[in-house]
Design a protein around this motif. Structure first.
Motif, short mmCIF file in Angstrom:
data_model
loop_
_atom_site.label_atom_id
_atom_site.label_comp_id
_atom_site.label_asym_id
_atom_site.label_seq_id
_atom_site.Cartn_x
_atom_site.Cartn_y
_atom_site.Cartn_z
N ASP A 321 0.86 -1.18 0.00
CA ASP A 321 0.00 0.00 0.00
C ASP A 321 0.90 1.24 0.00
O ASP A 321 1.78 1.37 0.85
CB ASP A 321 -0.89 -0.01 1.25
CG ASP A 321 -1.72 1.25 1.38
OD1 ASP A 321 -2.90 1.21 1.02
OD2 ASP A 321 -1.18 2.29 1.84
N LEU A 322 0.67 2.14 -0.97
CA LEU A 322 1.41 3.40 -1.03
C LEU A 322 0.46 4.55 -0.78
O LEU A 322 -0.67 4.57 -1.30
CB LEU A 322 2.07 3.60 -2.41
CG LEU A 322 3.31 2.78 -2.73
CD1 LEU A 322 2.94 1.36 -3.14
CD2 LEU A 322 4.11 3.45 -3.85
N ASP A 327 -1.17 10.52 5.56
CA ASP A 327 -2.44 9.79 5.51
C ASP A 327 -2.33 8.41 6.16
O ASP A 327 -3.24 7.58 6.00
CB ASP A 327 -2.91 9.63 4.06
CG ASP A 327 -3.41 10.93 3.48
OD1 ASP A 327 -3.90 11.77 4.25
OD2 ASP A 327 -3.30 11.12 2.25
N ALA A 328 -1.26 8.15 6.89
CA ALA A 328 -1.10 6.86 7.56
C ALA A 328 -2.27 6.65 8.53
O ALA A 328 -2.61 7.53 9.32
CB ALA A 328 0.23 6.82 8.31
N GLY A 329 -2.90 5.48 8.43
CA GLY A 329 -4.02 5.16 9.31
C GLY A 329 -5.37 5.64 8.82
O GLY A 329 -6.40 5.29 9.41
N HIS A 330 -5.41 6.44 7.74
CA HIS A 330 -6.68 6.93 7.21
C HIS A 330 -7.32 5.86 6.32
O HIS A 330 -6.65 5.16 5.59
CB HIS A 330 -6.47 8.21 6.40
CG HIS A 330 -6.14 9.41 7.23
ND1 HIS A 330 -6.71 10.63 7.04
CD2 HIS A 330 -5.29 9.56 8.28
CE1 HIS A 330 -6.23 11.49 7.92
NE2 HIS A 330 -5.35 10.86 8.68
N SER A 331 -8.65 5.79 6.39
CA SER A 331 -9.36 4.81 5.57
C SER A 331 -10.19 5.46 4.47
O SER A 331 -10.66 4.79 3.55
CB SER A 331 -10.29 3.95 6.45
OG SER A 331 -11.21 4.79 7.15
N ASP A 332 -10.37 6.78 4.54
CA ASP A 332 -11.23 7.48 3.58
C ASP A 332 -10.40 8.07 2.42
O ASP A 332 -10.50 9.25 2.11
CB ASP A 332 -12.01 8.59 4.27
CG ASP A 332 -11.10 9.56 5.00
OD1 ASP A 332 -9.93 9.20 5.29
OD2 ASP A 332 -11.55 10.70 5.29
N LEU A 333 -9.57 7.23 1.79
CA LEU A 333 -8.69 7.69 0.72
C LEU A 333 -9.19 7.20 -0.63
O LEU A 333 -9.84 6.15 -0.73
CB LEU A 333 -7.26 7.18 0.95
CG LEU A 333 -6.63 7.55 2.30
CD1 LEU A 333 -5.23 6.93 2.41
CD2 LEU A 333 -6.57 9.06 2.48
N THR A 334 -8.86 7.94 -1.68
CA THR A 334 -9.28 7.58 -3.03
C THR A 334 -8.34 6.53 -3.61
O THR A 334 -7.13 6.78 -3.71
CB THR A 334 -9.27 8.81 -3.95
OG1 THR A 334 -10.16 9.80 -3.42
CG2 THR A 334 -9.69 8.45 -5.37
N PRO A 335 -8.86 5.36 -4.00
CA PRO A 335 -7.98 4.37 -4.64
C PRO A 335 -7.54 4.87 -6.02
O PRO A 335 -8.36 5.34 -6.81
CB PRO A 335 -8.88 3.13 -4.75
CG PRO A 335 -10.05 3.39 -3.87
CD PRO A 335 -10.23 4.87 -3.84
N VAL A 336 -6.25 4.76 -6.29
CA VAL A 336 -5.70 5.20 -7.57
C VAL A 336 -5.01 4.01 -8.23
O VAL A 336 -4.17 3.35 -7.61
CB VAL A 336 -4.69 6.36 -7.37
CG1 VAL A 336 -4.08 6.77 -8.71
CG2 VAL A 336 -5.38 7.56 -6.72
N ALA A 337 -5.37 3.74 -9.48
CA ALA A 337 -4.75 2.64 -10.21
C ALA A 337 -3.31 2.99 -10.56
O ALA A 337 -2.96 4.17 -10.72
CB ALA A 337 -5.54 2.34 -11.49
#
Length: 491
Positions: A321-322, A327-337
């Motif tokens: 996971d990069l 943003d370490a520990g955050h879950s509300d992030l946008t997945p980027v291909a």
């Protein structure tokens, strides 16, 4: 073969294990406009999807990865370099060969140039814009914007940039215009230019047809195609009515630039296929060693690997996971291909362009999940070339180029930086390098270990970047300073 080596194999497509070819697509890039590199990325992605090469890399003159970094990034010892320019001229005949390490200067022969550089066989082709198939790409752009037209009442304007310094740059435009002129699809075909005669400003006087289709013969979208051309010609969109011109009302159709058309990918492939006369080549050992070092470092750290502002954390399934460290520990992030990661991280949170990716401005709010074999490509998308340069530094094999050598290599408008004194270079550094994560080895600053050996901020900078060269030139124009006699002009 050990597990790490097996995972590295998945990076390659369309090649036997351990052998293949590297294709490098070169664009101009921009310090100011992120859209300038978009066409290069799209063509690289399209060629990559065809599986004809072991790897497809991108490089730029004004962005990262730079021309000087590219050979160090190549996986295989057989490398083909294609300049994604629409015409020949100063860049294709002087700047690119010089930066790659060729001794050649001048027009590139029809068959291209071949030499051995850093242990690799490197073949450099002519730009795709000189290929005969580009005439059909121009016609395709005209069709998009104009649809069905009446050949007897429609003029085509092939719009080139032009330059007073190198008349060779207009040859591709003239050849494409001549090819279309001979096919009878338009009442008239004109080759007009921004910076030389005949100028596009005079389109109304130089054409007679009531309908005029203007197709920019440019490699990418940018300042000219999006701003200056429409503004200077009074264009209001894809179609503009001019009801009160001498000779009667006229309509102008304005297309997107030819270099962004998907058909250019086929032209690039054909250009490369003409030069593939050597067998598949082996991998460069240093390339494999760098990838293995990255996987070891990413797995050995309990909390993951930190690289500049990026956190690389191992996942239970064996992937990674990069994300931004903030943003370490955050879950509300946008997945980027992975395919979109370079474009996503190439802008700041405010949307500003990041031509040097190691500037301290990495946006937040994203995460990329990749398998082990994609980790190298993901890190490269965020921070181009940092892995290869860090690995070379750890192995005592990273060449460091002093400022004086970089300045001496500049030409054209940037040759002026050769006159810069230490104070001027230092002032330019204060506005450029202080915001960068890399340690400027070229300026004599010390670096112990790199992120591969546990220092998250250990990112070596072996040579002054193009952004600094531009900053020194700006400094010269605003603070004229002549070095004292005998004063050393490197820092």
């Amino acid at each position: 073969m050990d597990k790490t080596s097996q995972q590295l194999e998945v990076v390659s497509t369309g090649t036997a294990a351990g052998v293949g070819r590297t294709l490098i697509l070169l664009g101009h890039g921009s310090h100011l406009n992120a859209d300038s590199a978009a066409a290069v990325r799209r063509h690289a992605r399209a060629v990559r999807a065809q599986g004809r090469f072991g790897e497809v890399l991108e490089g730029y003159w004004k962005e990262e990865p730079s021309l000087r970094q590219l050979l160090r990034l190549a996986r295989f010892r057989d490398v083909t370099v294609v300049p994604l320019f629409v015409s020949e001229g100063y860049f294709t005949g002087t700047v690119i060969p010089r930066e790659l390490g060729f001794e050649w200067r001048g027009p590139v022969p029809p068959g291209g140039l071949s030499t051995v550089l850093e242990g690799r066989r490197v073949h450099y082709t002519r730009p795709y814009g000189v290929h005969p198939d580009m005439a059909e790409v121009i016609a395709a752009r005209a069709t998009e914007v104009c649809g069905e037209w009446s050949p007897e009442r429609t003029a085509l304007v092939v719009l080139g940039h032009g330059t007073g310094r190198d008349r060779q740059s207009q040859q591709a435009i003239e050849q494409a215009a001549a090819a279309l002129r001979g096919r009878g699809r338009f009442a008239e075909v004109q080759a007009l230019y921004l910076d030389q005669a005949p100028r596009v400003d005079d389109w109304a006087a130089l054409t007679r047809s009531p309908d005029v289709v203007i197709v920019p013969f440019f490699a990418s979208e940018g300042w000219h195609t999006q701003d200056t051309i429409p503004h200077d010609l009074g264009l209001t969109g894809a179609v503009t009515e001019f009801p009160e011109l001498p000779g009667g009302p006229r309509r102008v159709f304005y297309s997107r630039p030819v270099g962004t058309h998907p058909a250019v990918t086929r032209v690039i492939v054909r250009l490369v296929e003409d030069s593939l006369d050597a067998p598949l080549s082996p991998e460069e050992p240093a390339w494999r060693a760098a990838g293995e070092a990255l996987l070891r470092a990413a797995r050995s750290s309990g909390g993951g690997l930190s690289v500049g502002e990026v956190q690389v954390a191992p996942l239970p399934g064996g992937g990674f996971d990069l994300r931004s460290q903030e943003d370490a520990g955050h879950s509300d992030l946008t997945p980027v291909a992975l395919a979109d990661l370079a474009a996503w991280t190439g802008r700041t949170a405010d949307g500003a362009h990041r031509p040097i990716r190691t500037q301290r401005s990495l946006p937040r709010g994203w995460r990329a999940e990749v398998c082990a074999g994609e980790l190298r490509a993901a890190l490269h998308a965020v921070y181009p070339a940092v892995l290869e340069e860090a690995s070379a530094w750890e192995n005592g094999a990273l060449p460091v180029v002093p400022w004086a050598d970089t300045a001496d290599r500049q030409s054209g408008l940037y040759a002026a930086v050769q006159r810069a004194g230490p104070a001027q270079v230092a002032r330019a550094r204060s506005t450029t390098c202080t915001g960068c994560l890399r340690t400027p080895l070229w300026a004599g600053e010390p670096l112990g270990t790199t992120f591969l050996a546990g220092d998250p901020q250990g990112l070596p900078c072996p040579e002054a970047c193009t952004l600094l060269v531009a900053a020194v030139r700006e400094e010269l124009s605003s603070h004229q300073e002549t070095p004292a006699q005998g004063e050393v002009t490197h820092v």
